[in-house]
Design a protein around this motif. Structure first.
Motif, mmCIF file in Angstrom:
data_model
loop_
_atom_site.group_PDB
_atom_site.id
_atom_site.type_symbol
_atom_site.label_atom_id
_atom_site.label_comp_id
_atom_site.label_asym_id
_atom_site.label_seq_id
_atom_site.Cartn_x
_atom_site.Cartn_y
_atom_site.Cartn_z
ATOM 1 N N ASP A 1 1.583 10.862 8.974
ATOM 2 C CA ASP A 1 0.453 10.216 9.644
ATOM 3 C C ASP A 1 -0.383 9.460 8.620
ATOM 4 O OD1 ASP A 1 -1.586 9.330 11.238
ATOM 5 O OD2 ASP A 1 -2.370 11.304 11.732
ATOM 6 N N SER A 2 0.140 8.336 8.154
ATOM 7 C CA SER A 2 -0.575 7.562 7.141
ATOM 8 C C SER A 2 -1.754 6.786 7.729
ATOM 9 C CB SER A 2 0.381 6.604 6.432
ATOM 10 O OG SER A 2 0.948 5.707 7.365
ATOM 11 N N THR A 3 -1.925 6.854 9.061
ATOM 12 C CA THR A 3 -3.086 6.208 9.674
ATOM 13 C C THR A 3 -4.323 7.102 9.607
ATOM 14 O OG1 THR A 3 -2.606 7.037 11.892
ATOM 15 C CG2 THR A 3 -1.608 4.922 11.267
ATOM 16 N N ALA B 1 -5.611 10.302 4.652
ATOM 17 C CA ALA B 1 -4.467 9.687 3.967
ATOM 18 C C ALA B 1 -4.831 8.294 3.457
ATOM 19 C CB ALA B 1 -3.257 9.609 4.908
ATOM 20 N N ARG B 2 -5.550 7.520 4.269
ATOM 21 C CA ARG B 2 -5.960 6.175 3.838
ATOM 22 C C ARG B 2 -6.882 6.251 2.622
ATOM 23 N NH1 ARG B 2 -7.363 5.565 9.433
ATOM 24 N NH2 ARG B 2 -9.490 5.186 8.760
ATOM 25 N N SER B 3 -7.787 7.215 2.627
ATOM 26 C CA SER B 3 -8.712 7.389 1.507
ATOM 27 C C SER B 3 -7.971 7.813 0.246
ATOM 28 C CB SER B 3 -9.782 8.425 1.859
ATOM 29 O OG SER B 3 -10.530 8.000 2.967
ATOM 30 N N LEU B 4 -7.036 8.758 0.402
ATOM 31 C CA LEU B 4 -6.269 9.218 -0.750
ATOM 32 C C LEU B 4 -5.390 8.115 -1.320
ATOM 33 C CD1 LEU B 4 -5.302 12.832 0.349
ATOM 34 C CD2 LEU B 4 -6.887 12.158 -1.486
ATOM 35 N N GLY B 5 -4.985 7.180 -0.488
ATOM 36 C CA GLY B 5 -4.231 6.032 -0.975
ATOM 37 C C GLY B 5 -5.027 5.206 -1.971
ATOM 38 N N PRO C 1 0.823 -1.207 0.000
ATOM 39 C CA PRO C 1 0.000 0.000 0.000
ATOM 40 C C PRO C 1 0.860 1.262 0.000
ATOM 41 C CG PRO C 1 -0.539 -1.438 1.860
ATOM 42 C CD PRO C 1 0.636 -2.022 1.167
ATOM 43 N N LYS C 2 0.301 2.294 -0.617
ATOM 44 C CA LYS C 2 0.960 3.581 -0.667
ATOM 45 C C LYS C 2 0.895 4.225 0.718
ATOM 46 C CE LYS C 2 -1.071 5.980 -3.752
ATOM 47 N NZ LYS C 2 -1.639 6.842 -4.764
ATOM 48 N N VAL C 3 2.015 4.801 1.176
ATOM 49 C CA VAL C 3 2.046 5.498 2.456
ATOM 50 C C VAL C 3 2.112 6.987 2.154
ATOM 51 C CG1 VAL C 3 3.342 5.870 4.587
ATOM 52 C CG2 VAL C 3 3.177 3.574 3.622
#
Length: 155
Positions: free
Chosen positions: A8-10, A14-18, A2-4
Motif C-alpha cells: 500500500d504505497s498510497t 509510506a509516502r512520508s517514508l519515501g 519514486p521509491k515504492v
C-alpha cells in the motif's frame, strides 16, 4: 522514479517514508532543527557522514521541498551553498519530537542527549500529545488507528 514502499504505497506513512525514511535524512533534519545547521560542513562535522552521502541526501531534501538551497559568501571566500529548512521541513519538528520522546523512554542511555522542544519567546517546554476535538489530552494506549482517505469524497 519514486521509491515504492510496500503493497500500500498510497498510504501517507509510506509516502512520508519515501521522503524521510532514511536515517541520514532524519539526522540532517535534526541538525537543522536542533543545532540550526545550514552549511554542508556543519552537517558533515556534526554527523560524520561521507560527503557523497551528504550531497545526495541534501539534494533529495531540496528536490522534495524540505530545504531550499541558497548561496552565501563570507568576506574573502568563494561563494558557497547553504541549506535552509522550508515550512514543510520545519513541520517535521513534531515527528522529531515523537522520535526523541520514544528514544528517551524506550532506548535511554546514561550518556545520551535528547532534543527538547520549547517556545522561543518564553522557553516553556512543549509537550507532544494526542488531543481530542474538545482539547482534552488523549492517552496513546487508548487510541486505535483506522485507514481513511486523505481527501473526503465529494458530495
Amino acid at each position: 522514479m519514486p521509491k515504492v514502499l510496500g503493497k500500500d504505497s498510497t498510504c501517507s506513512i509510506a509516502r512520508s517514508l519515501g521522503v524521510v525514511g532514511d536515517s541520514w535524512t532524519l539526522l540532517i533534519i535534526r541538525e537543522a532543527l536542533v543545532a540550526g545547521s545550514t552549511r554542508f560542513q556543519e552537517f558533515r562535522d556534526a554527523l560524520g557522514v561521507a560527503p557523497n552521502v551528504l550531497t545526495t541526501r541534501l539534494a533529495s531534501l531540496v528536490d522534495e521541498g524540505l530545504m531550499t538551497r541558497t548561496t552565501y559568501r563570507e568576506q574573502g571566500a568563494r561563494t558557497r551553498e547553504q541549506y535552509v529548512l522550508t515550512d514543510a521541513g520545519r513541520s517535521l519538528s513534531s515527528v522529531m519530537a515523537a522520535l526523541a520522546e520514544w528514544g528517551r523512554s524506550h532506548r535511554p542511555r546514561p550518556d545520551g542527549t535528547s532534543p527538547q522542544f520549547m517556545t522561543a519567546d518564553s522557553g516553556a517546554t512543549a509537550q507532544l500529545a494526542f488531543v481530542g476535538a474538545d482539547g482534552e489530552k488523549l492517552p496513546p494506549e487508548g487510541l486505535v488507528a483506522v485507514r481513511t482517505p486523505d481527501v473526503p469524497p465529494a458530495d
